[in-house]
Design a protein around this motif. Sequence first.
Motif, PDB file in Angstrom:
ATOM      1  N   LEU A 195       0.867  -1.121  -0.039  1.00 51.99           N
ATOM      2  CA  LEU A 195       0.225   0.112   0.019  1.00 51.99           C
ATOM      3  C   LEU A 195       0.872   1.151   0.015  1.00 51.99           C
ATOM      4  N   THR A 196       2.011   1.181   0.757  1.00 50.67           N
ATOM      5  CA  THR A 196       2.970   2.482   0.678  1.00 50.67           C
ATOM      6  C   THR A 196       3.570   2.539  -0.533  1.00 50.67           C
ATOM      7  N   ARG A 197       4.029   1.749  -1.280  1.00 47.49           N
ATOM      8  CA  ARG A 197       4.614   1.766  -2.671  1.00 47.49           C
ATOM      9  C   ARG A 197       3.541   1.956  -3.918  1.00 47.49           C
ATOM     10  N   GLN A 198       2.194   1.478  -3.501  1.00 41.94           N
ATOM     11  CA  GLN A 198       1.152   1.525  -4.444  1.00 41.94           C
ATOM     12  C   GLN A 198       1.444   0.757  -5.378  1.00 41.94           C
ATOM     13  N   ARG A 199       1.708  -0.432  -5.135  1.00 41.64           N
ATOM     14  CA  ARG A 199       1.949  -1.560  -6.137  1.00 41.64           C
ATOM     15  C   ARG A 199       1.318  -2.892  -5.706  1.00 41.64           C
TER      16      ARG A 199
ATOM     17  N   GLN B 276       3.894  -7.755 -11.792  1.00 47.72           N
ATOM     18  CA  GLN B 276       3.724  -6.619 -10.560  1.00 47.72           C
ATOM     19  C   GLN B 276       3.193  -5.275 -11.521  1.00 47.72           C
ATOM     20  N   ALA B 277       2.261  -4.493 -10.704  1.00 51.22           N
ATOM     21  CA  ALA B 277       1.598  -3.310 -11.470  1.00 51.22           C
ATOM     22  C   ALA B 277       1.280  -2.259 -10.381  1.00 51.22           C
ATOM     23  N   ASP B 278       1.790  -1.014 -10.912  1.00 52.38           N
ATOM     24  CA  ASP B 278       1.419   0.007 -10.052  1.00 52.38           C
ATOM     25  C   ASP B 278      -0.099   0.533 -10.022  1.00 52.38           C
ATOM     26  N   PHE B 279      -0.472   1.098  -9.119  1.00 54.47           N
ATOM     27  CA  PHE B 279      -1.817   1.682  -9.250  1.00 54.47           C
ATOM     28  C   PHE B 279      -1.937   3.290  -8.699  1.00 54.47           C
ATOM     29  N   ASP B 280      -3.132   3.884  -9.219  1.00 55.36           N
ATOM     30  CA  ASP B 280      -3.241   5.143  -8.619  1.00 55.36           C
ATOM     31  C   ASP B 280      -4.389   5.094  -7.667  1.00 55.36           C
ATOM     32  N   GLY B 281      -5.313   4.299  -8.070  1.00 53.78           N
ATOM     33  CA  GLY B 281      -6.320   4.112  -6.913  1.00 53.78           C
ATOM     34  C   GLY B 281      -6.657   2.488  -6.744  1.00 53.78           C
ATOM     35  N   LEU B 282      -7.117   2.088  -5.471  1.00 50.27           N
ATOM     36  CA  LEU B 282      -7.504   0.650  -5.515  1.00 50.27           C
ATOM     37  C   LEU B 282      -8.691   0.653  -4.597  1.00 50.27           C
TER      38      LEU B 282
ATOM     39  N   PHE C 293      -4.604   5.088   3.630  1.00 53.43           N
ATOM     40  CA  PHE C 293      -3.747   5.348   2.447  1.00 53.43           C
ATOM     41  C   PHE C 293      -4.434   5.972   1.363  1.00 53.43           C
ATOM     42  N   PRO C 294      -3.537   7.021   0.715  1.00 54.86           N
ATOM     43  CA  PRO C 294      -4.208   7.845  -0.434  1.00 54.86           C
ATOM     44  C   PRO C 294      -4.942   6.872  -1.474  1.00 54.86           C
TER      45      PRO C 294
ATOM     46  N   MET D 166     -20.167   1.799  -5.680  1.00 62.66           N
ATOM     47  CA  MET D 166     -20.513   2.963  -6.129  1.00 62.66           C
ATOM     48  C   MET D 166     -19.684   4.322  -5.189  1.00 62.66           C
ATOM     49  N   ILE D 167     -19.778   4.100  -3.919  1.00 63.73           N
ATOM     50  CA  ILE D 167     -19.354   5.053  -2.979  1.00 63.73           C
ATOM     51  C   ILE D 167     -17.773   5.253  -3.238  1.00 63.73           C
ATOM     52  N   ALA D 168     -17.178   3.897  -3.089  1.00 65.49           N
ATOM     53  CA  ALA D 168     -15.664   4.016  -3.254  1.00 65.49           C
ATOM     54  C   ALA D 168     -15.184   4.618  -4.758  1.00 65.49           C
ATOM     55  N   ILE D 169     -16.144   4.278  -5.610  1.00 71.16           N
ATOM     56  CA  ILE D 169     -15.806   4.958  -7.187  1.00 71.16           C
ATOM     57  C   ILE D 169     -15.942   6.339  -7.093  1.00 71.16           C
ATOM     58  N   SER D 170     -17.026   6.902  -6.337  1.00 72.77           N
ATOM     59  CA  SER D 170     -17.117   8.189  -6.399  1.00 72.77           C
ATOM     60  C   SER D 170     -15.885   9.041  -5.693  1.00 72.77           C
ATOM     61  N   GLY D 171     -15.576   8.445  -4.755  1.00 73.86           N
ATOM     62  CA  GLY D 171     -14.378   8.955  -3.869  1.00 73.86           C
ATOM     63  C   GLY D 171     -13.141   9.060  -4.743  1.00 73.86           C
ATOM     64  N   LEU D 172     -12.989   8.169  -5.641  1.00 74.83           N
ATOM     65  CA  LEU D 172     -11.608   8.081  -6.485  1.00 74.83           C
ATOM     66  C   LEU D 172     -11.894   9.334  -7.450  1.00 74.83           C
TER      67      LEU D 172
END
Length: 263
Positions: A6-10, A18-24, A188-189, A221-227
Motif C-alpha cells: 500500500l505504501t509503494r502503491q503496487r 507487478q503493477a502500480d496503481f493510482d487508485g485501489l 492510504f491515499p 459506487m461510494i468508493a468509485i465516487s471517492g476516487l
Amino acid sequence: ISRVNLTRQRVFLADKIQADFDGLIITDGPQPRLPQHKGIRRQGVFHLARIDSVKNLIRYLVFTETVAIELSGFSGVRAALALRAAGKEVVVIMRQDVFLPDILSPERSAMLIRAFTARGIHILSSSGGVMDIIGETEVKAVRLGSGKIIACDMVILENITPDLRFLGDVFPVTCLNIPVTHNFRTNFPDVYAIDALSQVDAFKLPGNYSLDTQVGCAQAMIAISGLWDDEKEICELNYNQRDMLNDFFHPQELEPFSQEVTS
C-alpha cells in the motif's frame, strides 16, 4: 493478487506480474482466515467464503448424512435449507438464543427458527459455538462450547474472515477488518476497502460478507465516487426484514407465518 504494497502503491500477482496503481478498491483477500478450532483441517470441514470450498462441499455430500452448520449469516440459512431439501439431517448451531439479533427483530428471528423446525432442521444454541472438530482423518462429531458433543460427518463454518497478511504488516495481526471512514476510504491515499474487508458496520452481516449484490454495488459506487473526488454519503437501501425473508422462502412457504410478518 497475492500481495499488495500500500505504501509503494503496487500489487503483486500470483504469476509474478507487478503493477502500480493510482487508485485501489479492495473487496476481499486472496485467502480466508479459518478459526483456530482443533481439527479444522479434517476431511469434511467446509466454509462458504470461497466457491472452491462450496464445490468441494457438494462433491462430499455423497459421503454425508448429518451436517452441522455454525450459523452466523444468511448464507448459512441458504445452506441449511438446501441441504435439508437434499435429504440430509441438518443441525444448526447458533451462538445465541436469538437468530441473527443484529439483523432481525426477535419476532422475525423466532419465525425463522420455527420455519427451520417445521422443515426438520434441528436448532442448538451454544455460547461458544463449535470448539473442537472430532475425528481421526474425517469428521465424526463436533464439541460445542457447552461441552455437548454432536455426531456429524460434515461441518460448515460460516463465520470466516479474510486473511489480511497479503497487505503486509501495515495492520496489526489481530485486525480482522481494515479501518475506514464512512465513505470506505482507508488511511492510504486513494485506497478503499469495501464488503468483507471494510470495518464499517453499515451494510454488513455477521460473517463479514455483505447482505447481497445490491449492497456490494452500493459500497462500490461510494468508493468509485471517492476516487473521482465526488464522495457521497452512504445511501439508504430500501431493503427490509420482509425482503430478507422473501429471499429464502417462496410466498406459499411463508403463508403459515404470514400473520407474524409485516413490512
